[in-house]
Design a protein around this motif. Structure first.
Motif, short mmCIF file in Angstrom:
data_model
loop_
_atom_site.label_atom_id
_atom_site.label_comp_id
_atom_site.label_asym_id
_atom_site.label_seq_id
_atom_site.Cartn_x
_atom_site.Cartn_y
_atom_site.Cartn_z
N VAL A 164 7.41 30.31 -39.76
CA VAL A 164 7.35 29.49 -38.55
C VAL A 164 7.72 30.34 -37.32
O VAL A 164 7.07 30.24 -36.27
CB VAL A 164 8.29 28.28 -38.67
N LEU A 165 8.74 31.19 -37.45
CA LEU A 165 9.11 32.08 -36.36
C LEU A 165 7.97 33.05 -36.04
O LEU A 165 7.67 33.30 -34.86
CB LEU A 165 10.38 32.85 -36.72
N ALA A 166 7.35 33.60 -37.06
CA ALA A 166 6.24 34.53 -36.85
C ALA A 166 5.07 33.83 -36.17
O ALA A 166 4.45 34.38 -35.25
CB ALA A 166 5.81 35.13 -38.18
N LEU A 167 4.76 32.61 -36.60
CA LEU A 167 3.65 31.85 -36.00
C LEU A 167 3.93 31.56 -34.53
O LEU A 167 3.07 31.78 -33.67
CB LEU A 167 3.46 30.54 -36.76
N GLY A 168 5.15 31.08 -34.23
CA GLY A 168 5.48 30.78 -32.83
C GLY A 168 5.42 32.01 -31.95
O GLY A 168 4.88 31.98 -30.83
N SER A 169 5.95 33.12 -32.42
CA SER A 169 5.95 34.36 -31.64
C SER A 169 4.53 34.87 -31.44
O SER A 169 4.18 35.38 -30.36
CB SER A 169 6.80 35.42 -32.33
N ALA A 170 3.69 34.74 -32.46
CA ALA A 170 2.29 35.18 -32.34
C ALA A 170 1.54 34.33 -31.32
O ALA A 170 0.73 34.85 -30.53
CB ALA A 170 1.61 35.10 -33.71
N VAL A 171 1.80 33.02 -31.32
CA VAL A 171 1.16 32.14 -30.32
C VAL A 171 1.58 32.56 -28.91
O VAL A 171 0.75 32.60 -27.98
CB VAL A 171 1.53 30.67 -30.59
N MET A 172 2.86 32.88 -28.73
CA MET A 172 3.33 33.32 -27.42
C MET A 172 2.65 34.63 -27.01
O MET A 172 2.25 34.79 -25.84
CB MET A 172 4.86 33.50 -27.45
N ALA A 173 2.52 35.57 -27.95
CA ALA A 173 1.86 36.84 -27.63
C ALA A 173 0.42 36.62 -27.20
O ALA A 173 -0.05 37.19 -26.20
CB ALA A 173 1.94 37.78 -28.84
N SER B 198 9.06 28.81 -32.34
CA SER B 198 9.99 29.93 -32.54
C SER B 198 11.44 29.49 -32.46
O SER B 198 12.26 29.84 -33.32
CB SER B 198 9.72 31.02 -31.49
N PHE B 199 11.76 28.72 -31.43
CA PHE B 199 13.16 28.35 -31.21
C PHE B 199 13.66 27.37 -32.26
O PHE B 199 14.87 27.31 -32.52
CB PHE B 199 13.32 27.75 -29.80
N ALA B 200 12.76 26.62 -32.88
CA ALA B 200 13.19 25.74 -33.97
C ALA B 200 13.54 26.56 -35.21
O ALA B 200 14.47 26.21 -35.95
CB ALA B 200 12.08 24.75 -34.30
#
Length: 475
Positions: free
Chosen positions: A337-346, A376-378
């Motif tokens: 979930v952290l990787a997915l959120g960070s990738a969306v932000m990138a 990411s923050f979750a």
């Protein structure tokens, strides 16, 4: 019936803690768009006005690891009430005083409330059943992004309509409501071990963190080779060299360094820092970009109140997706979930790199960053709490929250550097030119991509055994 009442009490607790977390997080952005009006009202220079934000970051950075450690030792509900009380007291002092000195005192007290989010998340883990704890922690963690965006929105609306004192009165009213609900509704179940708090370690850590934050936030204004900055560097380094061995020896250390530097914990905190840069950079660049006059960037020339409205879709995205992120955490590993959120932000910053000529493009890009931020923050606190013993949950989340705060300070400092380096002046105000915006978006995309990579490299199994007490290790 008893089960139904318990479920209702749990839902109220989650709602109160999430709202309190949102109120806390907006304190850091509530004053940024209104610093110009604040300087005029208090009859101070623009440079002096930046201390209104810096002093809150400073006390929040120092107080978070201290109060979260005390929460693990003496009770989380007790420290939550203390933190919300300091937030209201600080706002009341500033609203009634409305001189530069009293405002600084009030804002300093407000910084102590930054510990509400990490303490609240550890309390949710304590009182909720495991199947609901993930979504609740995700919701509360998401309030960090929502509150930051809401602060930008409320700032212009309140200050332009009612004056800058309204920013403090809003916090007084909202804080009293949150504190009252917390006192009567929020409860805890565990008995805490107590013990002697490490005041020496806390003071040394305060020197280290204060020196670092002042260097980051004021280095550009004072000069990186100035006597003040070099003195802070020496002071902070000496305090750090004394603090580390003291923490390793103390049975009730403020920060358990052995736990903090385990690979999963350290790597999660590192990913947190780089992902948080994306969130703060999104806030700063979006509001700055839409306020640029004609001929610079999109040339929208929006006022502070209208500029804050451009962050509403991002705030709504973060608010609506925080529960979804919590449900994802119940189904998938936190690292994914952290990787997915960070990738969306990138990817969102790559979009903003190419599309920044219209208001629609700016809002869509900022909203996409908000989507990634919610995911990411979750995941961040859920990962941290899965890697540390339950008795250290608040302190460990405090360190993670500290990394987010430091990330915000770094983002603000780098933002100021970019503005001064790639500035285009218009009507006495400096704005970032096209080259500066391109560099900023590329750097933020790289930062978020690095966070995604660090998340993917985390161990697949997030459950670790409880470490032995320090006394047993010594024996």
């Amino acid at each position: 019936m008893h089960q139904s009442q318990t479920t209702r009490a749990h839902r109220l607790t989650v709602a109160i803690l999430a709202a309190s977390g949102m109120l806390t997080s907006l304190q850091f952005t509530l004053f940024v768009p209104s610093l110009g009006i604040m300087a005029e009202t208090l009859e101070i220079s623009a440079n002096d006005a930046t201390w209104i934000v810096t002093i809150t970051l400073l006390t929040g950075t120092v107080a978070t690891p201290v109060l979260t450690r005390m929460a693990d030792m003496y009770g989380r509900r007790r420290l939550l009430l203390l933190s919300i009380g300091l937030l209201v007291s600080g706002a009341l002092i500033a609203a009634c005083g409305m001189t530069f000195a009293w405002v600084l005192v009030g804002r300093a007290l407000q910084g102590f409330a930054s510990s509400i989010v990490p303490i609240g998340m550890s309390l949710l883990r304590e009182i909720l059943p495991p199947q609901r704890a993930g979504s609740a922690v995700g919701l509360m963690s998401g309030t960090l992004g929502v509150g930051s965006a809401a602060g930008l929105l409320l700032s212009g609306a309140l200050s332009e309509s009612f004056g800058v004192a309204a920013l403090f009165w809003f916090t007084v009213c909202a804080g009293l409501l949150a504190g009252t609900c917390m006192f009567f509704i929020v409860h805890e179940t565990n008995q805490y071990a107590g013990g002697r708090f490490d005041f020496i370690g806390a003071m040394l850590l305060a020197v280290v963190l204060a020196s670092a934050l002042l260097m980051i936030s004021k280095g550009g204004a004072w000069g990186w080779s100035s006597t003040a900055v070099l003195s802070l560097a020496v002071l902070g380094l000496l305090a750090f060299l004394v603090w580390v061995p003291h923490q390793l020896r103390h049975p009730q250390a403020v920060i358990d360094l052995r736990t903090a530097f385990r690979r999963p914990v350290f790597q999660t905190n590192l990913a947190t820092f780089f992902a948080a840069l994306g969130m703060f950079g999104n806030h700063l660049l979006t509001v700055h970009e839409v306020q640029a006059p004609q001929g610079i960037g999109a040339g929208l020339a929006l006022g502070p109140a209208v500029a804050g409205l451009t962050m509403v879709p991002a705030a709504l995205a973060m608010a609506s997706l925080s529960p979804v992120a919590g449900m994802l955490l119940n189904r998938f590993e936190g690292r994914m979930v952290l990787a997915l959120g960070s990738a969306v932000m990138a990817l969102a910053f790559i979009f903003r790199f190419f599309v920044r000529d219209s208001l629609t493009g700016i809002i869509v890009g900022a909203t996409l960053v908000g989507v990634g931020t919610a995911l990411s923050f979750a995941a961040m606190p859920a990962l941290i709490m899965s890697y540390v013993p339950r008795a250290q949950a608040a302190a460990a989340n405090g360190i993670n929250s500290l990394l987010r705060t430091l990330s915000g300070a770094v983002a603000s400092a780098v933002f100021g550097l970019v503005v001064s380096t790639f500035a285009i002046s218009s009507a006495g105000t400096e704005h970032i030119g096209e080259v500066g915006l391109s560099i900023a978006f590329a750097a933020l995309a790289s930062s978020c991509a690095l966070a995604a990579l660090l998340a993917l490299l985390l161990p697949a199994n997030s459950h670790v055994s409880e470490p032995k007490p320090l006394a047993q290790v010594k024996a």
